[in-house]
Design a protein around this motif. Structure first.
Motif, mmCIF file in Angstrom:
data_model
loop_
_atom_site.group_PDB
_atom_site.id
_atom_site.type_symbol
_atom_site.label_atom_id
_atom_site.label_comp_id
_atom_site.label_asym_id
_atom_site.label_seq_id
_atom_site.Cartn_x
_atom_site.Cartn_y
_atom_site.Cartn_z
ATOM 1 N N SER A 196 155.974 55.383 69.532
ATOM 2 C CA SER A 196 154.650 54.775 69.633
ATOM 3 C C SER A 196 153.969 55.084 70.964
ATOM 4 C CB SER A 196 154.769 53.250 69.492
ATOM 5 O OG SER A 196 155.521 52.713 70.574
ATOM 6 N N ASP B 67 149.554 59.466 71.290
ATOM 7 C CA ASP B 67 148.772 59.691 70.076
ATOM 8 C C ASP B 67 148.160 61.087 70.106
ATOM 9 O OD1 ASP B 67 146.920 59.419 72.058
ATOM 10 O OD2 ASP B 67 145.798 57.789 71.105
ATOM 11 N N GLN C 222 153.382 66.624 58.672
ATOM 12 C CA GLN C 222 153.683 65.272 58.224
ATOM 13 C C GLN C 222 155.091 64.931 58.685
ATOM 14 O OE1 GLN C 222 153.054 64.820 54.003
ATOM 15 N NE2 GLN C 222 150.831 65.057 54.161
ATOM 16 N N GLU D 119 158.407 54.791 58.350
ATOM 17 C CA GLU D 119 157.166 55.137 59.050
ATOM 18 C C GLU D 119 156.790 56.584 58.776
ATOM 19 O OE1 GLU D 119 156.335 53.131 63.092
ATOM 20 O OE2 GLU D 119 158.496 53.517 63.072
ATOM 21 N N ARG D 120 155.495 56.834 58.736
ATOM 22 C CA ARG D 120 154.977 58.182 58.494
ATOM 23 C C ARG D 120 153.824 58.463 59.454
ATOM 24 N NH1 ARG D 120 156.556 60.348 53.441
ATOM 25 N NH2 ARG D 120 157.732 58.853 52.162
ATOM 26 N N TRP D 121 153.718 59.722 59.846
ATOM 27 C CA TRP D 121 152.620 60.167 60.682
ATOM 28 C C TRP D 121 152.126 61.506 60.159
ATOM 29 C CZ3 TRP D 121 157.398 58.678 62.405
ATOM 30 C CH2 TRP D 121 157.476 57.483 63.163
ATOM 31 N N SER D 122 150.866 61.808 60.418
ATOM 32 C CA SER D 122 150.326 63.121 60.088
ATOM 33 C C SER D 122 149.519 63.617 61.274
ATOM 34 C CB SER D 122 149.444 63.053 58.835
ATOM 35 O OG SER D 122 148.341 62.186 59.052
ATOM 36 N N GLY E 263 148.017 61.277 64.282
ATOM 37 C CA GLY E 263 148.883 60.154 63.960
ATOM 38 C C GLY E 263 149.559 59.532 65.150
ATOM 39 N N GLY E 264 150.395 58.564 64.929
ATOM 40 C CA GLY E 264 150.991 57.831 66.028
ATOM 41 C C GLY E 264 152.300 58.370 66.506
ATOM 42 N N ALA E 265 152.615 59.616 66.300
ATOM 43 C CA ALA E 265 153.892 60.118 66.780
ATOM 44 C C ALA E 265 153.711 60.824 68.092
ATOM 45 C CB ALA E 265 154.491 61.075 65.757
#
Length: 291
Positions: free
Chosen positions: A174, A177, A190, A198-201, A209-211
């Motif tokens: 987290s 960004d 992805q 949890e998933r991020w793109s 995304g938030g990774a």
């Protein structure tokens, strides 16, 4: 009026305890290192185990100087200069293992003592960082935590990213960004954490995304470490670079695996987690360093 026996803010006290616990794990893991290990390549490109251990010690000294300066209400530089920092690491890397371990141990104790003497007002003051300029002291415990946790992995021993506490992994996932800015051109990504769901793109058409992650920098989080940037690319840069992708449209890559493995990749340590991640649509993308 009730006066707390601990002058530190509660969140700072909790962060310091996390650093202390990570340091205890690190020191326990140094027991089995031999003289030959000092010259062995670490997971930080261009650094031996001796370089990593020396860096961990000098990082503690730099943060201790900043803390001691804060108590005098002075903004003290972490290092005399970036060049001086690099010189100290290089000069200390070839020492006998007993000296390296003693250095890591004593420098960590010195930092802990300096932090214990700080008050709330001290934590609100600043130090001078070689990359970030003026830096609030209250940010330094999390920076130190990243240095210890990530560089512990860099030693290439029994401790791996799967040994990171859940709270540390969550902070990496987290903590930034800007994953889209770190991807190769023409790539849509992805990411799926299979344990948490949890998933991020990110990437071309994927948004930011938030990774992301941050260590103080990692192999140099400073040149190889956590100090120079978020995640392990600070000092010890990320493994690999990012290049432009060919083709008429964006290429889609899906990366899936446990949270700790995704976190290690995000901080520039894909090597130890390659077998724990599944990648479809291509190879695991190399990431540009944190800004």
């Amino acid at each position: 009026m009730v006066v707390s026996a601990d002058p530190r803010p509660t969140d700072i006290a909790e962060q310091i305890e996390q650093v202390n616990e990570a340091t205890r794990r690190l020191l326990a893991g140094l027991d089995g290192l031999t003289e030959a290990d000092g010259a062995r390549p670490s997971l930080c490109p261009g650094w031996t185990v001796g370089h990593v251990l020396t860096h961990i010690a000098r990082n503690a000294d730099g943060l201790r100087r900043g803390a001691e300066g804060a108590r005098r209400d002075e903004a003290v530089p972490m290092y005399a200069s970036a060049e001086a920092r690099d010189h100290e690491i290089e000069a200390g890397a070839g020492r006998p293992m007993t000296d390296l371990v003693a250095d890591v141990t004593s420098s960590a104790a010195g930092l802990s003592e300096a932090w214990s003497a700080m008050t709330t007002a001290d934590w609100d003051r600043a130090m001078l960082h070689h990359r970030y300029g003026t830096l609030p002291l209250n940010r330094t415990p999390t920076m130190r935590l990243s240095e210890v946790e990530i560089h512990h992995v860099d030693l290439g021993g029994r401790f791996g990213p799967d040994g990171w506490p859940d709270s540390f992994v969550a902070r990496i996932l987290s903590g930034a960004d800007q994953l889209s800015d770190r991807l190769p051109n023409g790539l849509t990504l992805q990411v799926h954490a299979t344990d948490s769901g949890e998933r991020w793109s990110a990437g071309a058409g994927g948004g930011g995304g938030g990774a992301g992650a941050g260590a103080e920098g990692t192999a140099d989080a400073e040149g190889g470490s956590a100090e120079d940037g978020a995640g392990a690319q600070g000092d010890h840069g990320a493994e690999g670079g990012a290049g432009a992708e060919g083709g008429a449209g964006p290429r889609k890559v899906v990366v899936a695996g446990p949270s700790w493995a995704i976190a290690a990749w995000l901080v520039g340590r894909p090597g130890p987690v390659a077998d724990a991640l599944s990648v479809t649509g291509g190879e695991l993308p190399p990431l540009r360093p944190w800004p």
